[in-house]
Design an enzyme around this catalytic site. Sequence first.
Site, PDB file in Angstrom:
ATOM      1  N   ASP A  13      61.748   5.347   8.724  1.00 37.25           N
ATOM      2  CA  ASP A  13      61.909   6.808   8.823  1.00 37.25           C
ATOM      3  C   ASP A  13      61.755   7.506   7.471  1.00 37.25           C
ATOM      4  O   ASP A  13      62.373   8.541   7.223  1.00 37.25           O
ATOM      5  CB  ASP A  13      63.273   7.178   9.444  1.00 37.25           C
ATOM      6  CG  ASP A  13      63.501   6.438  10.745  1.00 37.25           C
ATOM      7  OD1 ASP A  13      62.570   6.424  11.560  1.00 37.25           O
ATOM      8  OD2 ASP A  13      64.588   5.860  10.923  1.00 37.25           O
ATOM      9  N   LYS A  16      56.465   7.894   6.771  1.00 38.18           N
ATOM     10  CA  LYS A  16      55.165   7.189   6.672  1.00 38.18           C
ATOM     11  C   LYS A  16      54.115   7.845   7.547  1.00 38.18           C
ATOM     12  O   LYS A  16      52.945   7.914   7.182  1.00 38.18           O
ATOM     13  CB  LYS A  16      55.323   5.719   7.104  1.00 38.18           C
ATOM     14  CG  LYS A  16      56.194   4.894   6.210  1.00 38.18           C
ATOM     15  CD  LYS A  16      56.307   3.471   6.726  1.00 38.18           C
ATOM     16  CE  LYS A  16      57.051   3.352   8.039  1.00 38.18           C
ATOM     17  NZ  LYS A  16      58.447   3.774   8.023  1.00 38.18           N
ATOM     18  N   GLY A  40      58.632   4.897  15.358  1.00 34.39           N
ATOM     19  CA  GLY A  40      58.399   6.242  15.859  1.00 34.39           C
ATOM     20  C   GLY A  40      57.885   7.111  14.742  1.00 34.39           C
ATOM     21  O   GLY A  40      58.564   7.285  13.731  1.00 34.39           O
ATOM     22  N   HIS A  41      56.682   7.568  14.871  1.00 32.04           N
ATOM     23  CA  HIS A  41      56.120   8.454  13.861  1.00 32.04           C
ATOM     24  C   HIS A  41      56.035   9.858  14.432  1.00 32.04           C
ATOM     25  O   HIS A  41      55.452  10.066  15.495  1.00 32.04           O
ATOM     26  CB  HIS A  41      54.697   8.001  13.478  1.00 32.04           C
ATOM     27  CG  HIS A  41      54.690   6.787  12.604  1.00 32.04           C
ATOM     28  ND1 HIS A  41      53.572   6.015  12.417  1.00 32.04           N
ATOM     29  CD2 HIS A  41      55.654   6.241  11.853  1.00 32.04           C
ATOM     30  CE1 HIS A  41      53.861   5.028  11.593  1.00 32.04           C
ATOM     31  NE2 HIS A  41      55.125   5.138  11.239  1.00 32.04           N
ATOM     32  N   GLN A 213      58.686   0.647  10.413  1.00 33.07           N
ATOM     33  CA  GLN A 213      60.012   0.290   9.864  1.00 33.07           C
ATOM     34  C   GLN A 213      60.028   0.408   8.334  1.00 33.07           C
ATOM     35  O   GLN A 213      59.319   1.230   7.781  1.00 33.07           O
ATOM     36  CB  GLN A 213      60.438  -1.118  10.324  1.00 33.07           C
ATOM     37  CG  GLN A 213      60.744  -1.214  11.818  1.00 33.07           C
ATOM     38  CD  GLN A 213      59.535  -1.295  12.693  1.00 33.07           C
ATOM     39  OE1 GLN A 213      58.593  -2.025  12.413  1.00 33.07           O
ATOM     40  NE2 GLN A 213      59.511  -0.537  13.759  1.00 33.07           N
TER      41      GLN A 213
HETATM   42  P1  IMP Z   1      64.813  -3.546  16.661  1.00 30.01           P
HETATM   43  O1  IMP Z   1      63.628  -3.444  15.757  1.00 30.01           O
HETATM   44  O2  IMP Z   1      64.736  -2.632  17.859  1.00 30.01           O
HETATM   45  O3  IMP Z   1      65.115  -4.958  17.027  1.00 30.01           O
HETATM   46  O4  IMP Z   1      66.074  -3.033  15.832  1.00 30.01           O
HETATM   47  C1  IMP Z   1      66.584  -3.730  14.698  1.00 30.01           C
HETATM   48  C2  IMP Z   1      67.074  -2.744  13.650  1.00 30.01           C
HETATM   49  O5  IMP Z   1      65.960  -2.070  13.080  1.00 30.01           O
HETATM   50  C3  IMP Z   1      67.988  -1.638  14.173  1.00 30.01           C
HETATM   51  O6  IMP Z   1      68.916  -1.296  13.165  1.00 30.01           O
HETATM   52  C4  IMP Z   1      67.035  -0.489  14.412  1.00 30.01           C
HETATM   53  O7  IMP Z   1      67.697   0.761  14.386  1.00 30.01           O
HETATM   54  C5  IMP Z   1      66.109  -0.665  13.226  1.00 30.01           C
HETATM   55  N1  IMP Z   1      64.762  -0.105  13.431  1.00 30.01           N
HETATM   56  C6  IMP Z   1      63.759  -0.671  14.128  1.00 30.01           C
HETATM   57  N2  IMP Z   1      62.664   0.085  14.073  1.00 30.01           N
HETATM   58  C7  IMP Z   1      62.965   1.153  13.315  1.00 30.01           C
HETATM   59  C8  IMP Z   1      62.218   2.283  12.860  1.00 30.01           C
HETATM   60  O8  IMP Z   1      61.032   2.465  13.149  1.00 30.01           O
HETATM   61  N3  IMP Z   1      62.904   3.171  12.067  1.00 30.01           N
HETATM   62  C9  IMP Z   1      64.188   2.980  11.706  1.00 30.01           C
HETATM   63  N4  IMP Z   1      64.913   1.943  12.100  1.00 30.01           N
HETATM   64  C10 IMP Z   1      64.311   1.028  12.908  1.00 30.01           C
END
Ligand code: IMP
Length: 404
Positions: A13, A16, A40-41, A213
Amino acid sequence: MPGIAVIGAQWGDEGKGKVVDALASTADVVVRFSGGANAGHTVVVGDQVFKLHHLPVSTLHDGPTSILGGGMVIDPWTLRDELEGLRARRDPGEIWISSDAHVVLPHHKKNDEGGGFVGTTGRGIGPAYSDKARRLGVRFGDLLDDDALRLVLGRLIAGKPNSTANVGWRSVDDVFATLEEIRAYVRPMVRDTGALVRAALGRGQRVLFEGGQGTMLDLAYGTYPFVTSSHPTVGGILVGAGVSHKALHGVYGVVKAFSSRVGHGPFPTELSGAEAERLRGTGSNQWDEFGTTTGRPRRVGWLDLTQVRYACDINGFDGLVVTKLDVLSGLDEVLVCVDHAGDRPIYERMRGWGALEGLGSRDALPKAVLEYLSLIEEATGVRVAMFSTSPDRDDTYGSVDWGA
Ligand code: IMP
């Protein structure tokens, strides 16, 4: 070779999407290399807001080819919704899915419900990567051939009878029926995208590797166990896009002017109460600090330069892109963590700044912002190549070096 990468230097977040959006129109190919619908962009184009999860930001531009790389785990049903939603608004251009990317299936999502102790996004990401590591995964390439798919599904059902029975899958025939329609939908988009990217680079075309991420969520080098299941760091590009290190001419780290994280895990500079609310916003704007994927309010805090320095070390950034400087506008004082004493952050107190509109260049920035950027450069030893001062597409300044 003219490949550049845009990578999150914090917990995701960082903005990007906006940075890739600014660069995509000068790229020939844009590749996402890790993660899936957990990303999520949010991209603001004029008065239109686009939210992308699987699709690279290049789908908002005319020209570049968009690739969902082999390091991704893709939920084909969500992808179809996303793609058809986008097609109703614009032509997303040429899109290819790697035959090596893994399919997120209903049992993955079922097993990720509630988010567990990590506070995942609940999109089935962890279970899909687990099946990949257990050799029980289904790849997009497997969807192309009936016999290959039957073999793989047989292995999956034998390997995880309870999990698959939980979503009503007791036999290969059950699963075949469920997959029939979606296979037909994705089939024309599946190919060996690694070969495509390598050929493009070989021809001297510009390839942009779009990170999802952020560094601190990296499975290996993030704040384990509070991490995602893939590698959003530079190493993830090679395995996730199918290219060698020679593909990378430059690697750029995106740093938000403050910090945020969603989900659980350590966050030394986290703020609470009114200070946090000030940074987070109310949620009334698309760009406020609420998860694009889950809508959860993000945890927010001051910029942590020790953390960003670590991201620079891990990724070898050639330049930084500092985003959301405007969110700090109007504060009397801006704190930056420059060191830690045990668990406690040591802050440097910086002067605040006013509105940042219609600047045109770095020189036009208020002195206090220039000092802020200089502090980041001094602490990390990496130059600030670009910065952004509003959610709007036009308010991104500076440039990257493509090498060609
Ligand atoms: P998962 O990727 O859904 O397995 O989540 C694992 C951790 O990564 C959690 O803390 C999510 O909130 C975080 N996370 C996964 N994708 C994103 C992203 O695109 N932005 C921010 N946090 C993310």
